[in-house]
Scaffold this active site. Structure first.
Site, mmCIF file in Angstrom:
data_model
loop_
_atom_site.group_PDB
_atom_site.id
_atom_site.type_symbol
_atom_site.label_atom_id
_atom_site.label_comp_id
_atom_site.label_asym_id
_atom_site.label_seq_id
_atom_site.Cartn_x
_atom_site.Cartn_y
_atom_site.Cartn_z
ATOM 1 N N ARG A 187 0.822 -1.207 0.000
ATOM 2 C CA ARG A 187 0.000 0.000 0.000
ATOM 3 C C ARG A 187 0.855 1.255 0.000
ATOM 4 N NH1 ARG A 187 -4.421 -2.460 4.287
ATOM 5 N NH2 ARG A 187 -5.876 -3.302 2.723
ATOM 6 N N ASN A 198 -6.399 1.747 -2.134
ATOM 7 C CA ASN A 198 -5.135 1.429 -1.465
ATOM 8 C C ASN A 198 -4.476 0.165 -2.012
ATOM 9 O OD1 ASN A 198 -6.966 -0.378 -0.449
ATOM 10 N ND2 ASN A 198 -6.752 0.231 1.692
ATOM 11 N N HIS A 201 -6.107 -5.840 -0.965
ATOM 12 C CA HIS A 201 -6.951 -6.233 0.168
ATOM 13 C C HIS A 201 -6.369 -7.491 0.789
ATOM 14 C CE1 HIS A 201 -10.572 -7.465 2.437
ATOM 15 N NE2 HIS A 201 -10.306 -8.680 1.974
#
Length: 286
Positions: A187, A198, A201
């Site tokens: 990120r 971002n 996940h």
């Protein structure tokens, strides 16, 4: 506001606004979907349930956000401690798809094994189900629109302490925090400017990883991953004795075709071979 759009006072709460926003964006995206140049988007269906149903299943209050823990709370085999292999779910989000090769290389460098992956284009309804734990939060509509705006790639990763290690690799959810304190995290390197865009996940914990894997890979069999010690113990107890006995008998008999003879011997001396009861043997034709 145009007269054709009316919102009843009794229904003018967050959920009605969220639903209206997602409905409008869904209609807009219906004419705007595209395919990746290098991939075929997996169009196989993802089982859909309403956000309310999945919240009930997870027993999560719809106004509560799931914070990412720093450690795993469980494993695939239901054990705890060192040396236990886990699975976790990873997603490359839309704007980070162009960095997929770099992210996959980082996954391999961190010791993960990619068990399976697929590229999908979520509908707003499917994205709403997946992010049901964020329902009612301020950024929920933005998150749903973003995650259903373009294809994503989903991975099932495996390694020791996979859940907690993957969270460390991707860094904190806030991109500014990742860039400041964890600049080498995924990120920090590939994230944009907020908690939604971002880049990647990661499953929050073992319970979440199990549900998320089932969401994207409903036909994947999640059996316990055998550990080296467990496999070695099984071989020493069940396989090695019968092999030793068979090889000793092979040396004693010295058949013309040792491979065929040994294969037949193993079939007849398989400890898991069904055994006939005495009355069944009496009725067997000879």
């Amino acid at each position: 506001m145009p007269s054709s759009i009316k919102i009843k006072n009794s229904q003018s709460d967050d959920s009605s606004l969220d639903s209206l926003f997602i409905m409008v964006m869904s209609q807009k995206q219906a004419s705007n979907k595209y395919m990746l140049d290098e991939d075929v988007v997996d169009e196989s269906p993802v089982a859909y349930r309403t956000p309310a149903e999945i919240l009930d299943e997870l027993n999560i209050d719809k106004r509560t956000h799931i914070d990412l823990p720093t450690q795993s709370i469980g494993t695939v085999t239901g054990k705890t401690g060192e040396g236990v292999c886990e699975r976790t779910l990873a997603i490359i989000k839309p704007n980070a798809m162009k960095f997929r090769t770099e992210i996959e290389n980082r996954i391999i460098d961190e010791g993960f094994e990619i068990l399976t992956k697929r590229t999908v284009h979520l509908s707003p309804e499917q994205a709403s189900e997946f992010y049901a734990s964020y329902y009612g939060t301020l950024g929920f509509p933005t998150r749903i629109v973003y995650m259903s705006s373009a294809p994503i790639t989903v991975y099932v990763l495996a390694r020791e302490k996979a859940v907690s290690h993957w969270l460390k690799v991707i860094g904190p959810e806030n991109v500014a925090e990742a860039e400041l304190f964890w600049p080498s995290s995924l990120r920090g390197v590939f994230g944009k400017c907020d908690n939604v865009d971002n880049a990647v996940h990661g499953s929050a914990d073992h319970i979440a990883s199990k549900w998320e894997i089932r969401f994207f890979f409903p036909h994947l069999i999640l059996e316990p991953i055998s550990q080296d010690e467990v496999a070695e113990e099984y071989l020493n107890k069940n396989l090695n004795p019968i092999l030793s006995e068979g090889l000793a008998e092979l040396l004693r008999v010295k058949p013309i075709d040792p491979i065929i003879w040994f294969a037949e011997w193993l079939l007849w001396h398989n400890p898991n071979r069904p055994k006939l009861l005495p009355e069944a043997i009496a009725r067997t034709k000879t």
